[in-house]
Each structure stands twice: as structure tokens, then as C-alpha cells.
Motif scaffolding. Structure first.
Motif, short mmCIF file in Angstrom:
data_model
loop_
_atom_site.label_atom_id
_atom_site.label_comp_id
_atom_site.label_asym_id
_atom_site.label_seq_id
_atom_site.Cartn_x
_atom_site.Cartn_y
_atom_site.Cartn_z
N PHE A 283 -26.46 -10.88 11.42
CA PHE A 283 -27.45 -10.72 12.48
C PHE A 283 -26.85 -10.85 13.88
CE2 PHE A 283 -29.93 -12.91 9.03
CZ PHE A 283 -30.59 -11.77 8.60
N LEU A 284 -25.75 -11.54 14.02
CA LEU A 284 -25.23 -11.90 15.33
C LEU A 284 -24.86 -10.73 16.24
CD1 LEU A 284 -23.23 -15.14 14.49
CD2 LEU A 284 -25.33 -14.94 15.85
N PRO A 285 -24.29 -9.63 15.75
CA PRO A 285 -23.97 -8.54 16.70
C PRO A 285 -25.21 -8.01 17.43
CG PRO A 285 -22.75 -8.23 14.66
CD PRO A 285 -23.72 -9.35 14.42
N ALA A 286 -26.29 -7.72 16.73
CA ALA A 286 -27.50 -7.22 17.37
C ALA A 286 -28.14 -8.30 18.24
CB ALA A 286 -28.49 -6.72 16.32
N TRP A 287 -28.16 -9.53 17.75
CA TRP A 287 -28.77 -10.63 18.48
C TRP A 287 -28.04 -10.87 19.79
CZ3 TRP A 287 -27.29 -15.49 20.22
CH2 TRP A 287 -28.32 -16.35 20.57
N LEU A 288 -26.72 -10.97 19.74
CA LEU A 288 -25.95 -11.24 20.95
C LEU A 288 -26.10 -10.11 21.96
CD1 LEU A 288 -24.14 -13.36 22.21
CD2 LEU A 288 -22.17 -12.20 21.18
N ASP B 14 -19.34 -17.68 6.71
CA ASP B 14 -19.35 -16.22 6.60
C ASP B 14 -18.71 -15.51 7.80
OD1 ASP B 14 -21.21 -16.73 8.57
OD2 ASP B 14 -22.71 -15.33 7.80
N GLY B 15 -18.02 -16.22 8.66
CA GLY B 15 -17.39 -15.61 9.82
C GLY B 15 -18.24 -15.65 11.08
N SER B 16 -19.37 -16.32 11.04
CA SER B 16 -20.25 -16.40 12.22
C SER B 16 -19.52 -17.03 13.41
CB SER B 16 -21.50 -17.24 11.91
OG SER B 16 -22.32 -16.62 10.97
N GLU C 91 -16.32 -17.33 13.99
CA GLU C 91 -15.22 -16.48 14.45
C GLU C 91 -15.75 -15.31 15.27
OE1 GLU C 91 -14.01 -18.97 11.14
OE2 GLU C 91 -15.69 -17.59 11.33
N PHE C 92 -16.86 -14.72 14.85
CA PHE C 92 -17.48 -13.62 15.61
C PHE C 92 -17.87 -14.10 17.01
CE2 PHE C 92 -21.29 -11.64 17.26
CZ PHE C 92 -20.88 -10.31 17.34
N LEU C 93 -18.53 -15.25 17.06
CA LEU C 93 -18.97 -15.77 18.36
C LEU C 93 -17.79 -16.04 19.28
CD1 LEU C 93 -21.77 -18.12 17.07
CD2 LEU C 93 -22.10 -16.05 18.45
N ARG C 94 -16.78 -16.69 18.76
CA ARG C 94 -15.59 -16.99 19.58
C ARG C 94 -14.93 -15.70 20.07
NH1 ARG C 94 -13.49 -21.90 15.78
NH2 ARG C 94 -14.78 -23.52 16.73
N ALA C 95 -14.86 -14.70 19.22
CA ALA C 95 -14.26 -13.42 19.61
C ALA C 95 -15.07 -12.73 20.71
CB ALA C 95 -14.14 -12.49 18.40
N ASN C 96 -16.33 -13.11 20.85
CA ASN C 96 -17.20 -12.53 21.86
C ASN C 96 -17.49 -13.49 23.02
OD1 ASN C 96 -18.29 -9.69 21.03
ND2 ASN C 96 -18.05 -10.89 19.15
#
Length: 138
Positions: free
Chosen positions: A23-28, A47-49, A51-56
Motif C-alpha cells: 500500500f505504501l507507494p500509492a499512500w505516500l 515485508d520491506g515496508s 526499507e521502502f520508506l527509508r528509500a523514499n
């Protein structure tokens, strides 16, 4: 005469997460359109949540204990949300889960917070559970 610039209200968005990578790509993308501050607390994602946030460019707060979904509904949610509230610097706080999006009407209004005449009401936000094709308005 020097005219002072109008001060607009700052908006903080708080979001607790647990395995929300899908969900995080659309949410962010949605939240970055209006939020001045984004506070995310991860409660044990695997699940990589994080890591995704830190990368963004988002530094999530890591909850000290790993929670599961059963614990979430027995009071842990309130503790996590109250913890995040204490971290907010904004004038307005918008609590949104990672499976909730706001529409353009809310985003447009949020940019005008702090102007003289202001009326607030309930806004439609969208959420999806397991399937992006199954959006529901609330």
C-alpha cells in the motif's frame, strides 16, 4: 506599510504500519501532496515496508516491541497512535492508515487551512484491503 504573509496551518499525518509494503507507494504519493510532516511508526514489518520508506526519505519510528494483528486490536493500536501524537509538530493532525487515501477535494482544502473563513466537514477517503481494484469510499 509592510504586509505580513498569512500563516498557514501545518499538517501532520500519522500512520502506524505493520507489513504495508503493497500500500505504501500509492499512500505516500497521495500524502506527500498535502502533508508538512509524516510520522510513521513501524510495529514489526517484515515485508520491506521500512526499507521502502527509508528509500523514499521517510525515517519511520520503530516500535520497541514486535506486534501482530491480534495484539493490534487489544489496545496496542491506541498506545502506538498516542505515541505518534506526541511527536507531531503540526497544527492539524490527520490519522490515516496505509490503506487509506484522501481525494483531491481534501488535498485542495488542506492547502487553505488557516485562511479566515474556514469550514470543515467530513471528507471521503478511500481505502483498499487486499486488492487495489477493490476501492471503497467511506
Amino acid at each position: 506599510m509592510i504586509q505580513q504573509a498569512k500563516k498557514f496551518m501545518r499538517i501532520s499525518v500519522i500512520c502506524p504500519i505493520l507489513n504495508e509494503a503493497r500500500f505504501l507507494p500509492a499512500w505516500l504519493s497521495c500524502i506527500q501532496k498535502f502533508a508538512d510532516e509524516i510520522i510513521i511508526c513501524d510495529t514489526g514489518s517484515t515485508d520491506g515496508s521500512v526499507e521502502f520508506l527509508r528509500a523514499n526519505g521517510i525515517k519511520p519510528i520503530l516500535w520497541p516491541e514486535k506486534l501482530d494483528y491480534k495484539q493490534w486490536n487489544t489496545g496496542a493500536e491506541g498506545r502506538v497512535r498516542n505515541f505518534m501524537l506526541d511527536k507531531c509538530k503540526g497544527d492539524w493532525i490527520v490519522p490515516l492508515d496505509a490503506d487509506e487515501l484522501v481525494d483531491d477535494d481534501f488535498i485542495g482544502l488542506s492547502k487553505n487551512l488557516g485562511r479566515e473563513k474556514f469550514l470543515i466537514g467530513r471528507f471521503v477517503h478511500y481505502f483498499f484491503w487486499e486488492n487495489f481494484n477493490q476501492l471503497r469510499a467511506r
